[in-house]
Scaffold this motif. Structure first.
Motif, PDB file in Angstrom:
ATOM      1  N   LEU A 146      -4.416  -2.835  19.713  1.00 58.13           N
ATOM      2  CA  LEU A 146      -3.675  -3.630  18.729  1.00 58.13           C
ATOM      3  C   LEU A 146      -2.986  -4.826  19.396  1.00 58.13           C
ATOM      4  O   LEU A 146      -2.985  -5.935  18.846  1.00 58.13           O
ATOM      5  N   ARG A 149      -5.618  -7.449  20.008  1.00 60.44           N
ATOM      6  CA  ARG A 149      -6.097  -8.124  18.808  1.00 60.44           C
ATOM      7  C   ARG A 149      -5.016  -9.006  18.171  1.00 60.44           C
ATOM      8  O   ARG A 149      -5.270 -10.140  17.801  1.00 60.44           O
ATOM      9  N   MET A 150      -3.813  -8.463  18.061  1.00 61.06           N
ATOM     10  CA  MET A 150      -2.774  -9.204  17.338  1.00 61.06           C
ATOM     11  C   MET A 150      -2.140 -10.320  18.146  1.00 61.06           C
ATOM     12  O   MET A 150      -1.818 -11.384  17.619  1.00 61.06           O
ATOM     13  N   HIS A 186      -1.808   2.645  11.273  1.00 60.02           N
ATOM     14  CA  HIS A 186      -2.457   1.344  11.025  1.00 60.02           C
ATOM     15  C   HIS A 186      -3.851   1.303  11.666  1.00 60.02           C
ATOM     16  O   HIS A 186      -4.816   0.830  11.058  1.00 60.02           O
ATOM     17  N   VAL A 190      -7.053   0.680   9.112  1.00 62.69           N
ATOM     18  CA  VAL A 190      -7.874  -0.553   9.096  1.00 62.69           C
ATOM     19  C   VAL A 190      -8.227  -1.123  10.469  1.00 62.69           C
ATOM     20  O   VAL A 190      -9.314  -1.680  10.649  1.00 62.69           O
ATOM     21  N   CYS A 191      -7.328  -0.951  11.428  1.00 63.67           N
ATOM     22  CA  CYS A 191      -7.596  -1.593  12.727  1.00 63.67           C
ATOM     23  C   CYS A 191      -8.407  -0.648  13.608  1.00 63.67           C
ATOM     24  O   CYS A 191      -8.005  -0.268  14.692  1.00 63.67           O
ATOM     25  N   PRO A 195     -12.779  -3.326  12.998  1.00 71.21           N
ATOM     26  CA  PRO A 195     -11.628  -3.513  12.110  1.00 71.21           C
ATOM     27  C   PRO A 195     -12.012  -4.009  10.714  1.00 71.21           C
ATOM     28  O   PRO A 195     -12.959  -4.772  10.564  1.00 71.21           O
ATOM     29  N   ILE A 196     -11.247  -3.541   9.711  1.00 65.95           N
ATOM     30  CA  ILE A 196     -11.489  -3.989   8.339  1.00 65.95           C
ATOM     31  C   ILE A 196     -10.410  -5.029   8.024  1.00 65.95           C
ATOM     32  O   ILE A 196      -9.446  -4.762   7.298  1.00 65.95           O
ATOM     33  N   CYS A 197     -10.554  -6.191   8.602  1.00 66.24           N
ATOM     34  CA  CYS A 197      -9.500  -7.212   8.517  1.00 66.24           C
ATOM     35  C   CYS A 197      -9.276  -7.680   7.076  1.00 66.24           C
ATOM     36  O   CYS A 197      -8.161  -8.077   6.725  1.00 66.24           O
ATOM     37  N   CYS A 200      -6.526  -5.679   5.676  1.00 61.91           N
ATOM     38  CA  CYS A 200      -5.345  -5.518   6.539  1.00 61.91           C
ATOM     39  C   CYS A 200      -4.130  -6.228   5.952  1.00 61.91           C
ATOM     40  O   CYS A 200      -4.192  -7.414   5.605  1.00 61.91           O
ATOM     41  N   ILE A 202      -1.393  -6.940   7.479  1.00 60.51           N
ATOM     42  CA  ILE A 202      -0.641  -7.775   8.434  1.00 60.51           C
ATOM     43  C   ILE A 202      -1.555  -8.819   9.080  1.00 60.51           C
ATOM     44  O   ILE A 202      -1.251  -9.364  10.138  1.00 60.51           O
ATOM     45  N   SER A 203      -2.661  -9.113   8.415  1.00 58.73           N
ATOM     46  CA  SER A 203      -3.647 -10.027   9.014  1.00 58.73           C
ATOM     47  C   SER A 203      -3.101 -11.441   9.210  1.00 58.73           C
ATOM     48  O   SER A 203      -3.537 -12.155  10.115  1.00 58.73           O
ATOM     49  N   CYS A 206      -2.014 -11.811  12.691  1.00 57.09           N
ATOM     50  CA  CYS A 206      -2.924 -11.337  13.726  1.00 57.09           C
ATOM     51  C   CYS A 206      -3.766 -12.473  14.288  1.00 57.09           C
ATOM     52  O   CYS A 206      -4.408 -13.202  13.529  1.00 57.09           O
ATOM     53  N   LYS A 208      -6.475 -12.258  15.985  1.00 58.82           N
ATOM     54  CA  LYS A 208      -7.915 -12.037  15.845  1.00 58.82           C
ATOM     55  C   LYS A 208      -8.438 -12.549  14.511  1.00 58.82           C
ATOM     56  O   LYS A 208      -9.539 -13.077  14.425  1.00 58.82           O
ATOM     57  N   SER A 209      -7.604 -12.410  13.479  1.00 63.22           N
ATOM     58  CA  SER A 209      -8.093 -12.767  12.145  1.00 63.22           C
ATOM     59  C   SER A 209      -7.897 -14.248  11.821  1.00 63.22           C
ATOM     60  O   SER A 209      -8.422 -14.746  10.855  1.00 63.22           O
TER      61      SER A 209
HETATM   62  S1  SF4 Z   1      -6.336  -8.403  11.025  1.00 62.69           S
HETATM   63 FE1  SF4 Z   1      -5.854  -7.824  13.119  1.00 62.69          FE
HETATM   64  S2  SF4 Z   1      -4.463  -6.093  12.941  1.00 62.69           S
HETATM   65 FE2  SF4 Z   1      -5.502  -6.322  10.987  1.00 62.69          FE
HETATM   66  S3  SF4 Z   1      -7.293  -4.986  11.097  1.00 62.69           S
HETATM   67 FE3  SF4 Z   1      -7.934  -7.019  11.742  1.00 62.69          FE
HETATM   68  S4  SF4 Z   1      -7.736  -6.999  13.967  1.00 62.69           S
HETATM   69 FE4  SF4 Z   1      -6.538  -5.279  13.192  1.00 62.69          FE
END
Ligand code: SF4
Length: 210
Positions: A146, A149-150, A186, A190-191, A195-197, A200, A202-203, A206, A208-209
């Protein structure tokens, strides 16, 4: 990274202490949960309770023949190995008559736990935080993933990740218990590995997103 707790709390609501059970149960499940899912841990614990003949769970397990203990915890997987690890841990606790208040006050308790064969940092810290209510932060693979990614924080070393939490959060039992729990929830929701962004909550925060 300072905002992680608030973000997760807003997204999922309070999970409180998160790790279920009494302190004695948490000590046992901290070992049983190594490399398996919680359902299997519960099945192993049910087996133990079905056959439990002593009031104190830790004392009961300590006195069981190791072969029988292995049988009881079979649903948790790696049962011979985990039975040995549990026995090692229980032998240490026996030195203090299984009195958790006494054990909690021991000097260098974390180091002492880490010297027990089969007790690694994640297991030791889980026992300290959830069973003994000592403010240490529990790091696991979900936490490392996490952070990467975040926040683009790429740390693989357990202590470096733990120190990062100490630098960013006050050392508080309730906060550390809940924050670790939220990270796990979390990561499972989803993470995940993939990941199922799109789902999510809190995307927006993040890297990554974005
Ligand atoms: S947006 Fe970020 S925190 Fe959320 S599922 Fe995707 S990689 Fe994980």
């Amino acid at each position: 990274m300072k905002n992680l707790y608030k973000l997760l709390l807003k997204a999922y609501g309070s999970v409180g202490k998160w790790w279920p059970g009494t302190s004695e149960e948490i000590i046992v499940t901290a070992v049983l949960t190594q490399n398996t899912n919680w359902k299997n841990v519960e099945r192993a614990l049910e087996n133990i309770y079905k056959n439990k003949t002593k009031e104190n769970l830790l004392e009961y397990l300590y006195e069981l023949p190791i072969g029988y203990l292995s049988e009881l915890i079979k649903p948790a997987g790696f049962f011979n190995l985990k039975a040995r690890r549990l026995k090692n841990l229980l032998s240490f606790l026996k030195e203090y008559d299984f009195e958790l208040s006494k054990i909690k006050r021991l000097k260098n308790l974390r180091e002492k736990l880490l010297k027990i064969n089969g007790i690694g940092k994640e297991t030791a810290d889980s026992i300290l935080l959830y069973a003994l209510e000592i403010p240490v932060f529990v790091v696991d693979a979900y936490t490392k993933r996490l952070l990467k990614r975040m926040y683009n924080i790429n740390l693989s070393d357990y202590d470096s990740v733990q120190n990062l939490f100490y630098e960013n959060y006050p050392k508080n039992v309730k906060l550390f218990q809940e924050l670790h729990g939220l990270i796990v929830e979390h990561s499972k929701a989803v993470c995940r590995k993939n990941p199922i962004c799109s789902e999510c909550k809190i995307s927006d925060n993040c890297k990554k997103s974005i």
